[in-house]
Design a protein around this motif. Structure first.
Motif, PDB file in Angstrom:
ATOM      1  N   ASP A   1       0.804  -1.217   0.000  1.00 43.58           N
ATOM      2  CA  ASP A   1       0.000   0.000   0.000  1.00 43.58           C
ATOM      3  C   ASP A   1       0.837   1.267   0.000  1.00 43.58           C
ATOM      4  OD1 ASP A   1       0.999  -0.278   2.467  1.00 43.58           O
ATOM      5  OD2 ASP A   1      -0.901  -0.227   3.543  1.00 43.58           O
TER       6      ASP A   1
ATOM      7  N   ASN B   1       3.764   1.660  -5.435  1.00 46.67           N
ATOM      8  CA  ASN B   1       2.671   1.351  -6.339  1.00 46.67           C
ATOM      9  C   ASN B   1       2.872   1.928  -7.720  1.00 46.67           C
ATOM     10  OD1 ASN B   1       0.023   0.130  -6.174  1.00 46.67           O
ATOM     11  ND2 ASN B   1       0.217   0.811  -4.060  1.00 46.67           N
TER      12      ASN B   1
ATOM     13  N   TYR C   1       0.613   8.908   8.634  1.00 50.85           N
ATOM     14  CA  TYR C   1       0.016  10.243   8.728  1.00 50.85           C
ATOM     15  C   TYR C   1      -0.286  10.613  10.167  1.00 50.85           C
ATOM     16  CZ  TYR C   1      -3.474   7.001   6.707  1.00 50.85           C
ATOM     17  OH  TYR C   1      -4.200   5.907   6.350  1.00 50.85           O
TER      18      TYR C   1
ATOM     19  N   LEU D   1      -0.003  15.061   4.809  1.00 47.50           N
ATOM     20  CA  LEU D   1      -1.439  14.875   4.993  1.00 47.50           C
ATOM     21  C   LEU D   1      -1.782  14.938   6.481  1.00 47.50           C
ATOM     22  CD1 LEU D   1      -3.061  14.598   2.526  1.00 47.50           C
ATOM     23  CD2 LEU D   1      -2.803  12.129   2.604  1.00 47.50           C
ATOM     24  N   GLY D   2      -0.961  14.308   7.277  1.00 47.37           N
ATOM     25  CA  GLY D   2      -1.183  14.342   8.717  1.00 47.37           C
ATOM     26  C   GLY D   2      -1.002  15.744   9.274  1.00 47.37           C
TER      27      GLY D   2
ATOM     28  N   PRO E   1      -1.180  12.089  -6.114  1.00 47.62           N
ATOM     29  CA  PRO E   1      -2.423  12.661  -6.627  1.00 47.62           C
ATOM     30  C   PRO E   1      -3.382  13.047  -5.497  1.00 47.62           C
ATOM     31  CG  PRO E   1      -1.870  10.684  -7.849  1.00 47.62           C
ATOM     32  CD  PRO E   1      -0.882  10.796  -6.735  1.00 47.62           C
ATOM     33  N   LEU E   2      -3.460  12.207  -4.498  1.00 43.95           N
ATOM     34  CA  LEU E   2      -4.382  12.487  -3.401  1.00 43.95           C
ATOM     35  C   LEU E   2      -4.054  13.804  -2.721  1.00 43.95           C
ATOM     36  CD1 LEU E   2      -6.698  11.556  -1.568  1.00 43.95           C
ATOM     37  CD2 LEU E   2      -4.971  10.543  -0.081  1.00 43.95           C
TER      38      LEU E   2
ATOM     39  N   PHE F   1      -4.970  16.666  -4.805  1.00 42.10           N
ATOM     40  CA  PHE F   1      -6.413  16.891  -4.820  1.00 42.10           C
ATOM     41  C   PHE F   1      -6.881  17.567  -3.536  1.00 42.10           C
ATOM     42  CE2 PHE F   1     -10.598  15.299  -3.476  1.00 42.10           C
ATOM     43  CZ  PHE F   1     -11.371  15.944  -4.422  1.00 42.10           C
ATOM     44  N   LEU F   2      -6.499  17.010  -2.417  1.00 42.80           N
ATOM     45  CA  LEU F   2      -6.993  17.530  -1.147  1.00 42.80           C
ATOM     46  C   LEU F   2      -6.403  18.900  -0.825  1.00 42.80           C
ATOM     47  CD1 LEU F   2      -7.023  14.340   1.138  1.00 42.80           C
ATOM     48  CD2 LEU F   2      -8.971  15.543   0.125  1.00 42.80           C
ATOM     49  N   HIS F   3      -5.166  19.074  -1.186  1.00 43.25           N
ATOM     50  CA  HIS F   3      -4.508  20.335  -0.845  1.00 43.25           C
ATOM     51  C   HIS F   3      -3.701  20.855  -2.022  1.00 43.25           C
ATOM     52  CE1 HIS F   3      -5.573  19.803   3.400  1.00 43.25           C
ATOM     53  NE2 HIS F   3      -5.251  18.533   3.253  1.00 43.25           N
ATOM     54  N   PRO F   4      -4.382  21.373  -3.014  1.00 39.25           N
ATOM     55  CA  PRO F   4      -3.690  21.819  -4.221  1.00 39.25           C
ATOM     56  C   PRO F   4      -2.695  22.941  -3.943  1.00 39.25           C
ATOM     57  CG  PRO F   4      -6.011  22.443  -4.251  1.00 39.25           C
ATOM     58  CD  PRO F   4      -5.829  21.527  -3.101  1.00 39.25           C
TER      59      PRO F   4
ATOM     60  N   ASN G   1      -5.894  -3.760  -2.622  1.00 42.25           N
ATOM     61  CA  ASN G   1      -4.641  -3.846  -1.908  1.00 42.25           C
ATOM     62  C   ASN G   1      -4.731  -4.651  -0.636  1.00 42.25           C
ATOM     63  OD1 ASN G   1      -1.991  -2.641  -2.092  1.00 42.25           O
ATOM     64  ND2 ASN G   1      -3.158  -1.038  -3.120  1.00 42.25           N
TER      65      ASN G   1
ATOM     66  N   TYR H   1     -12.036  10.655  -6.552  1.00 40.91           N
ATOM     67  CA  TYR H   1     -12.434  11.633  -5.552  1.00 40.91           C
ATOM     68  C   TYR H   1     -12.854  12.943  -6.201  1.00 40.91           C
ATOM     69  CZ  TYR H   1      -7.302  10.997  -5.378  1.00 40.91           C
ATOM     70  OH  TYR H   1      -5.998  10.714  -5.664  1.00 40.91           O
TER      71      TYR H   1
ATOM     72  N   LYS I   1     -14.418  17.197   0.947  1.00 43.01           N
ATOM     73  CA  LYS I   1     -13.662  18.404   0.623  1.00 43.01           C
ATOM     74  C   LYS I   1     -14.628  19.535   0.315  1.00 43.01           C
ATOM     75  CE  LYS I   1     -10.198  20.502  -2.186  1.00 43.01           C
ATOM     76  NZ  LYS I   1      -9.352  20.514  -3.369  1.00 43.01           N
TER      77      LYS I   1
ATOM     78  N   PHE J   1      -8.785   8.357   9.451  1.00 41.28           N
ATOM     79  CA  PHE J   1      -7.849   9.316  10.023  1.00 41.28           C
ATOM     80  C   PHE J   1      -8.275  10.756   9.735  1.00 41.28           C
ATOM     81  CE2 PHE J   1      -4.160  12.068   9.217  1.00 41.28           C
ATOM     82  CZ  PHE J   1      -3.717  12.194  10.521  1.00 41.28           C
TER      83      PHE J   1
END
Lengths: 316, 316
Positions: A74, A79, A219, A246-247, A268-269, A272-275, B79, B219, B250, B272
DNA sequence: CTGTTAGCGCGTTCAC
DNA sequence: GTGAACGCGCTAACAG
């Protein structure tokens, strides 16, 4: 009903030719009369015969299989590398046996042993800190390390300090003076020590103030460290990985802090969450590709290989 | 220097016995004199000999390899299943060849063909919508589908509608009346249609009002759909997957909406970032395990298999 | 030029 | 405890 696996011999009998003729047909040798070829091919199609790669491998003394030992399934970074490797290997007619070391040297040894039994042609190994005692000598010319170097072994590594430098330079250019850092324990030589040391060096070079905290790769750790590290005064934060970022961002968001966050990984995540976060691309996919290419070259030329350090970049 | 792979024959010669004796030693047959056994074992250790699984497989007409075809390497759900499968397969002496279908039926066919050539013992296949036209007949008794059913094939599926029901019942119990839904296009029969239909049925049963929007699995899609679907009036939102929930949250966070969000998947990341979100556990790891067990049972008993629907749960 | 025969590669198994 | 046959595809050498 259970159409048991046909063999080359069966096809030969069914089409009234010798075994070798069938073999020639399968291997597209031009030395077979067209009429014969077509007859054999018809039989092969009709019975849905597929030659056994096992037998072929035994004969050829060469399994077209590579082993891939990742640390964790993971891991987003691995990956992406694996995806590139699988696709490319497939093109080259290779299949991949995948294993997970879970950062456990014992498991690594076991996996290598299995791969030895399978006579795989090569191994791509995602390195980790605890693996230094594992003897890789038998694999010296058919193994490529990723994310870790070892003298005498081929490797593809990321530019850990370069990545941190990019971020530090950028912060310097935008006039920041206070730059904090969240990283990973120095027992981890690459993600941990190298990035942390690059941060320290950068602070000295640019005259940054700021504190650092080291933890693990989760995180949760990013969050916890951010909680104690950051306050209203914090201007900027560099995270050793996107996961940590992220954390940390969770903490930052919850407290409404204004911090310029940047990190390493370019997931990518996170984008996306925090451009607004700047994240360095280490080139995971390319790393996988280069590792595979190295490995394949090493088949033909033991001298190939070498230690490749992949450049990192800020652009998209 | 290049210690080329030793063979059983070499070991036999080196220890002054016949091939078959070495074989017996390796296979721990009791019919070998202790003195001989020890001598042979010493030689084996000294030269670091490892028997070739390739040759063994050819002889045994049985490769201890399974194929795993996942849709996407970076699917968190798959996964987790894979991790469980790999560990368990390893225990049983199996290795796994991993392939990625990328939801492309053509690629699936190619992969199956490769696995056929390799004479793998079985396949675990993560199903997807476009695969309905792929002929799996030759694999009928050595393939287990995950996340999708097909008549006559063994499968492990998730309880899509049960999962949605759990969430609907919970919302009903807490007195909600307005429940919206973000899902996936109905072309996807499981994650898409089944969950959406369960939502519609639940709305009717409990008398919920609320609207639904369907998109893809990203997402981004979750975010976009939430933007147009939700407003100040929205009480609760059910998301077909954690990924969609991440996107939707978001939007919710950005607009400061007060919405009770729940979803399906129970990803650690979601837990989380948004511990307040209720997410149903579909049992990914267990699915992988059960699939593998089914597959192994099917080796011995063609009649084994069946269609297992895994129960889902809300507890941790 | 086309196609066949024979033996190889490596571990397993069975009769001797 | 051993030689020989076997499983399956490849290929050099050979026959038509």
């Amino acid at each position: 009903m259970n159409k048991k696996n046909l063999t080359l011999k069966d096809i030969a009998a069914l089409s009234g030719v010798g075994k070798s003729t069938v073999s020639l047909v399968i291997n597209k040798s031009p030395r077979v009369k067209t009429a014969t070829r077509e007859r054999v091919e018809a039989v092969i199609r009709e019975y849905g015969y597929t030659p056994s790669l096992t037998a072929r491998a035994l004969r050829a003394q060469r399994e077209k299989i590579i082993g891939i030992i990742m640390t964790r399934l993971d891991s987003a970074a691995e990956n992406r590398a694996i995806r590139a490797i699988l696709a490319e290997a497939y093109q080259a007619g290779y299949d991949a046996i995948l294993q997970e070391s879970m950062l456990d040297p014992r498991r690594l040894e076991e996996h290598l042993h299995v791969l030895e039994s399978r006579r795989v042609e090569g191994v791509i190994l995602f390195g980790f800190s605890g693996m230094d005692d594992v003897d890789l000598t038998p694999w010296q010319h058919r193994l490529v390390l990723i994310a870790r170097q070892r003298p005498g072994f081929a490797s593809v590594t990321y530019d850990d300090s370069g990545a941190v430098d990019l971020l530090m330079a950028r912060l310097h250019a935008s006039g920041r003076r206070n730059v904090s850092f969240i990283g990973v324990d120095e027992q981890d030589h690459t993600t941990g020590r190298a990035r942390y040391q690059a941060y320290l060096a950068g602070c000295k070079r640019y005259g940054f103030s700021g504190a650092a905290r080291l933890g693990d790769l989760s995180y949760q750790s990013g969050f916890t460290l951010a909680e104690t590290l950051l306050d209203q005064e914090s201007e900027a934060l560099i995270c050793a990985t996107d996961t940590l970022a992220l954390g940390a961002l969770k903490s930052i968001q919850a407290r409404g802090l204004q911090v310029d966050v940047s990190s390493i990984g370019s997931t990518p995540l996170l984008a996306f969450l925090h451009p607004e976060v700047t994240s360095v691309r280490l080139g995971f996919a390319k790393a996988g590709l280069r590792a595979l290419h190295m490995l394949l070259e090493m088949q033909h030329d033991k001298a190939a290989g070498g230690q490749l350090v992949l450049p990192c970049s800020l652009e998209d």
